[in-house]
Design a protein around this motif. Structure first.
Motif, PDB file in Angstrom:
ATOM      1  N   MET A 152       1.185  -1.171   0.160  1.00  0.00           N
ATOM      2  CA  MET A 152      -0.153   0.140   0.029  1.00  0.00           C
ATOM      3  C   MET A 152       0.871   0.984   0.367  1.00  0.00           C
ATOM      4  SD  MET A 152      -2.050  -1.908   2.890  1.00  0.00           S
ATOM      5  CE  MET A 152      -0.599  -3.599   2.261  1.00  0.00           C
ATOM      6  N   LEU A 153       0.563   2.044  -0.625  1.00  0.00           N
ATOM      7  CA  LEU A 153       1.470   3.665  -0.910  1.00  0.00           C
ATOM      8  C   LEU A 153      -0.051   4.861  -0.984  1.00  0.00           C
ATOM      9  CD1 LEU A 153       3.759   3.425  -3.838  1.00  0.00           C
ATOM     10  CD2 LEU A 153       1.744   1.945  -3.508  1.00  0.00           C
ATOM     11  N   HIS A 154       0.411   5.813  -1.431  1.00  0.00           N
ATOM     12  CA  HIS A 154       0.014   7.290  -1.260  1.00  0.00           C
ATOM     13  C   HIS A 154      -0.294   6.822  -3.074  1.00  0.00           C
ATOM     14  CE1 HIS A 154      -2.339  11.112  -1.509  1.00  0.00           C
ATOM     15  NE2 HIS A 154      -1.804  11.195  -2.536  1.00  0.00           N
ATOM     16  N   ALA A 155       0.737   6.995  -4.104  1.00  0.00           N
ATOM     17  CA  ALA A 155      -0.130   7.179  -5.286  1.00  0.00           C
ATOM     18  C   ALA A 155       0.437   6.210  -6.776  1.00  0.00           C
ATOM     19  CB  ALA A 155       0.603   8.218  -5.359  1.00  0.00           C
ATOM     20  N   ALA A 156       0.537   6.057  -7.419  1.00  0.00           N
ATOM     21  CA  ALA A 156       1.026   4.846  -8.247  1.00  0.00           C
ATOM     22  C   ALA A 156       2.473   4.496  -8.209  1.00  0.00           C
ATOM     23  CB  ALA A 156       0.850   4.920  -9.550  1.00  0.00           C
ATOM     24  N   PRO A 157       2.327   2.902  -8.416  1.00  0.00           N
ATOM     25  CA  PRO A 157       4.170   2.898  -7.852  1.00  0.00           C
ATOM     26  C   PRO A 157       5.051   2.924  -8.637  1.00  0.00           C
ATOM     27  CG  PRO A 157       2.311   0.614  -8.282  1.00  0.00           C
ATOM     28  CD  PRO A 157       1.507   1.930  -8.455  1.00  0.00           C
ATOM     29  N   HIS A 158       5.273   4.391  -8.974  1.00  0.00           N
ATOM     30  CA  HIS A 158       5.658   4.586 -10.340  1.00  0.00           C
ATOM     31  C   HIS A 158       7.380   4.975  -9.739  1.00  0.00           C
ATOM     32  CE1 HIS A 158       7.173   6.702 -14.138  1.00  0.00           C
ATOM     33  NE2 HIS A 158       7.256   8.197 -13.567  1.00  0.00           N
ATOM     34  N   ALA A 159       7.566   5.128  -8.774  1.00  0.00           N
ATOM     35  CA  ALA A 159       9.049   5.585  -8.222  1.00  0.00           C
ATOM     36  C   ALA A 159       9.897   4.431  -8.652  1.00  0.00           C
ATOM     37  CB  ALA A 159       9.319   5.190  -6.671  1.00  0.00           C
ATOM     38  N   ARG A 160      11.557   4.420  -8.769  1.00  0.00           N
ATOM     39  CA  ARG A 160      12.644   3.645  -8.937  1.00  0.00           C
ATOM     40  C   ARG A 160      13.268   3.237  -8.071  1.00  0.00           C
ATOM     41  NH1 ARG A 160      12.903   2.175 -14.859  1.00  0.00           N
ATOM     42  NH2 ARG A 160      12.141   4.284 -16.244  1.00  0.00           N
ATOM     43  N   ILE A 161      13.452   2.187  -7.643  1.00  0.00           N
ATOM     44  CA  ILE A 161      14.265   1.591  -5.963  1.00  0.00           C
ATOM     45  C   ILE A 161      14.757   0.379  -6.234  1.00  0.00           C
ATOM     46  CG2 ILE A 161      12.582   3.171  -4.540  1.00  0.00           C
ATOM     47  CD1 ILE A 161      11.236   0.921  -3.838  1.00  0.00           C
ATOM     48  N   GLY A 190       9.747  12.472  -5.270  1.00  0.00           N
ATOM     49  CA  GLY A 190       8.399  13.288  -6.216  1.00  0.00           C
ATOM     50  C   GLY A 190       7.532  11.754  -7.045  1.00  0.00           C
ATOM     51  N   ALA A 191       7.368  11.035  -7.308  1.00  0.00           N
ATOM     52  CA  ALA A 191       6.851  10.257  -7.794  1.00  0.00           C
ATOM     53  C   ALA A 191       6.126   9.363  -6.942  1.00  0.00           C
ATOM     54  CB  ALA A 191       7.612   8.965  -8.777  1.00  0.00           C
ATOM     55  N   LEU A 192       6.445   8.560  -6.141  1.00  0.00           N
ATOM     56  CA  LEU A 192       6.298   8.314  -4.481  1.00  0.00           C
ATOM     57  C   LEU A 192       5.012   8.905  -4.894  1.00  0.00           C
ATOM     58  CD1 LEU A 192       6.955   6.165  -2.834  1.00  0.00           C
ATOM     59  CD2 LEU A 192       7.547   7.083  -1.650  1.00  0.00           C
ATOM     60  N   LEU A 193       4.832  10.534  -4.326  1.00  0.00           N
ATOM     61  CA  LEU A 193       3.702  10.562  -3.312  1.00  0.00           C
ATOM     62  C   LEU A 193       2.765  11.793  -4.510  1.00  0.00           C
ATOM     63  CD1 LEU A 193       4.787  13.010  -0.736  1.00  0.00           C
ATOM     64  CD2 LEU A 193       4.105  10.794  -1.177  1.00  0.00           C
ATOM     65  N   TRP A 194       3.069  11.402  -5.586  1.00  0.00           N
ATOM     66  CA  TRP A 194       2.401  12.516  -7.425  1.00  0.00           C
ATOM     67  C   TRP A 194       1.848  11.265  -8.431  1.00  0.00           C
ATOM     68  CZ3 TRP A 194       0.347  17.154  -7.076  1.00  0.00           C
ATOM     69  CH2 TRP A 194       0.522  18.035  -5.506  1.00  0.00           C
ATOM     70  N   ALA A 195       2.730  10.096  -8.973  1.00  0.00           N
ATOM     71  CA  ALA A 195       2.073   9.475  -9.622  1.00  0.00           C
ATOM     72  C   ALA A 195       1.147   9.195 -10.057  1.00  0.00           C
ATOM     73  CB  ALA A 195       3.344   8.207 -10.192  1.00  0.00           C
ATOM     74  N   ARG A 196       0.488   9.182 -10.903  1.00  0.00           N
ATOM     75  CA  ARG A 196      -0.978   8.514 -11.522  1.00  0.00           C
ATOM     76  C   ARG A 196      -1.089   7.329 -12.048  1.00  0.00           C
ATOM     77  NH1 ARG A 196      -4.638  12.528  -9.245  1.00  0.00           N
ATOM     78  NH2 ARG A 196      -3.793  14.945  -9.751  1.00  0.00           N
ATOM     79  N   SER A 197      -0.020   7.264 -12.073  1.00  0.00           N
ATOM     80  CA  SER A 197       0.135   5.820 -13.496  1.00  0.00           C
ATOM     81  C   SER A 197       1.142   5.727 -13.386  1.00  0.00           C
ATOM     82  CB  SER A 197      -0.739   6.357 -14.406  1.00  0.00           C
ATOM     83  OG  SER A 197      -0.426   5.016 -15.105  1.00  0.00           O
ATOM     84  N   THR A 198       1.594   3.997 -14.047  1.00  0.00           N
ATOM     85  CA  THR A 198       2.618   3.800 -14.389  1.00  0.00           C
ATOM     86  C   THR A 198       2.338   2.440 -15.321  1.00  0.00           C
ATOM     87  OG1 THR A 198       5.240   3.690 -13.821  1.00  0.00           O
ATOM     88  CG2 THR A 198       2.923   1.847 -12.419  1.00  0.00           C
ATOM     89  N   SER A 199       3.870   1.869 -15.993  1.00  0.00           N
ATOM     90  CA  SER A 199       3.925   0.892 -16.861  1.00  0.00           C
ATOM     91  C   SER A 199       3.722  -0.945 -15.732  1.00  0.00           C
ATOM     92  CB  SER A 199       4.851   0.965 -17.333  1.00  0.00           C
ATOM     93  OG  SER A 199       5.804   1.106 -16.124  1.00  0.00           O
ATOM     94  N   SER A 200       2.682  -1.359 -16.034  1.00  0.00           N
ATOM     95  CA  SER A 200       3.346  -2.708 -15.656  1.00  0.00           C
ATOM     96  C   SER A 200       4.456  -2.771 -15.517  1.00  0.00           C
ATOM     97  CB  SER A 200       3.090  -4.041 -16.687  1.00  0.00           C
ATOM     98  OG  SER A 200       1.472  -3.540 -16.634  1.00  0.00           O
ATOM     99  N   GLU A 201       5.484  -2.618 -16.015  1.00  0.00           N
ATOM    100  CA  GLU A 201       6.778  -3.318 -15.691  1.00  0.00           C
ATOM    101  C   GLU A 201       7.660  -2.678 -14.993  1.00  0.00           C
ATOM    102  OE1 GLU A 201       6.145  -4.350 -19.484  1.00  0.00           O
ATOM    103  OE2 GLU A 201       5.997  -2.800 -18.225  1.00  0.00           O
ATOM    104  N   MET A 235      -1.533  -2.940 -10.344  1.00  0.00           N
ATOM    105  CA  MET A 235      -2.038  -1.497  -9.730  1.00  0.00           C
ATOM    106  C   MET A 235      -3.810  -1.806  -9.807  1.00  0.00           C
ATOM    107  SD  MET A 235       0.321   0.857 -11.753  1.00  0.00           S
ATOM    108  CE  MET A 235       0.121   0.588 -13.340  1.00  0.00           C
ATOM    109  N   LEU A 236      -4.019  -1.638  -8.146  1.00  0.00           N
ATOM    110  CA  LEU A 236      -5.187  -0.838  -7.629  1.00  0.00           C
ATOM    111  C   LEU A 236      -5.846   0.251  -7.272  1.00  0.00           C
ATOM    112  CD1 LEU A 236      -8.261  -2.489  -7.125  1.00  0.00           C
ATOM    113  CD2 LEU A 236      -7.655  -3.115  -5.604  1.00  0.00           C
ATOM    114  N   CYS A 237      -6.294   1.203  -7.450  1.00  0.00           N
ATOM    115  CA  CYS A 237      -6.245   2.510  -7.548  1.00  0.00           C
ATOM    116  C   CYS A 237      -8.044   2.607  -6.615  1.00  0.00           C
ATOM    117  CB  CYS A 237      -6.867   3.662  -8.485  1.00  0.00           C
ATOM    118  SG  CYS A 237      -7.231   5.306  -8.036  1.00  0.00           S
ATOM    119  N   VAL A 238      -7.802   2.124  -5.462  1.00  0.00           N
ATOM    120  CA  VAL A 238      -9.127   2.961  -4.375  1.00  0.00           C
ATOM    121  C   VAL A 238      -9.319   4.075  -4.214  1.00  0.00           C
ATOM    122  CG1 VAL A 238     -10.482   2.206  -2.586  1.00  0.00           C
ATOM    123  CG2 VAL A 238      -8.542   0.377  -3.558  1.00  0.00           C
TER     124      VAL A 238
END
Length: 285
Positions: A152-161, A190-201, A235-238
């Motif tokens: 679980m996280l705030h925005a889409a899982p777009h961050a590169r870690i 920035g990605a962690l808190l603001w991304a609305r979408s990302t790729s499956s990969e 990704m499940l956006c609720v």
């Protein structure tokens, strides 16, 4: 402070998103959680950020795109949220959202006021503002249910870690003057808190860095008018509250001992109506 919270492997998991000052909806999820917490194995509540900053409009001014009318009261909601966490130590987790970040180093958010953080801090006063900021600074970014294979996280899982340790070292400060449309480009936070979408990969890569067995990322941040959206796996956006009509508002409930297979599986088995008696506007019966 711990930026990634590990949840227990037994009991009920309740996940809700984006209240933005809606006290009635928060009270509803509080009741749901406390009923579950009274069960044999207890319960855990995860709210994925954006508790604060809601509209303060008259009903006559209310636009349809905001869903069911409410009068935002972030001061009252914060008080209730703190009291709930104090009643259930270690069982209630608030994840940092972009609206909370606006109080502790994030950019100015101007949705209903020119500066949402300034508005709330004026209502709180100096002493309560300092207490709020201190509390927000300790909020985690991510919660993970290992056996359930949920992150679980705030925005889409777009961050590169590369690993969860990358999140432990992130500074909150230094973003005040960044334009909002550039926040997703401002590194990991920035990605962690603001991304609305990302790729499956990229989403799968984020999950693997948190837990190699994880299968689903649950988040809010964006408004899903029908209560949820699966743009693509995993990704499940609720949407539990803000921007939705009462009949479309959803939360997520799961047995922490039960592994999830995919976002579609999690949605099918775990989504619940916040107001089952209310008419649906954008969602299907």
């Amino acid at each position: 402070m711990q930026r990634v919270v590990d949840l227990p492997d037994r009991g009920k998991l309740i996940v809700a998103t984006d209240f933005q000052g809606n006290v009635a909806d928060f009270e509803r999820i509080t009741d749901i959680f406390e009923q579950a917490a009274a069960g044999r194995d207890g319960a855990v509540l995860v709210i994925t950020g954006d508790l604060v900053h809601g509209p303060e409009l008259d009903e006559s001014e209310w636009p349809d795109y905001l869903g069911s009318f409410y009068h935002g009261d972030s001061v009252a909601l914060l008080k209730q949220a703190k009291e709930l966490a104090d009643r259930h130590p270690g069982r209630v987790h608030y994840l940092l959202g972009n609206h909370e970040h606006a109080h502790v180093g994030g950019p100015v958010v101007a949705k209903f006021f020119p500066d949402e953080a300034q508005r709330l801090e004026e209502l709180l006063g100096p002493e309560d503002t300092l207490a709020m900021r201190s509390w927000f600074r300790g909020w985690p970014f991510v919660a993970v249910a290992h056996t359930a294979r949920l992150v679980m996280l705030h925005a889409a899982p777009h961050a590169r870690i590369q690993s969860r340790q990358d999140l432990e070292r992130l500074p909150l400060d230094g973003f005040h003057d960044v334009p909002l449309n550039e926040m997703t480009l401002q590194g990991t936070l920035g990605a962690l808190l603001w991304a609305r979408s990302t790729s499956s990969e990229r989403a799968h890569a984020f999950l693997r860095a948190i837990d190699p067995e994880a299968r689903v990322a649950i988040y809010g941040h964006d408004v899903a008018r029908a209560g949820y959206a699966i743009e693509r796996e995993p990704m499940l956006c609720v949407s539990t509250s803000f921007g939705c009509y009462d009949g479309d508002k959803l939360y997520f409930e799961w047995d922490l001992a039960e592994p999830a297979e995919s976002a579609n599986d999690a949605a099918w088995r775990g989504l619940r109506s916040l107001y089952p008696e209310a008419p649906r506007i954008h969602s299907q019966p």
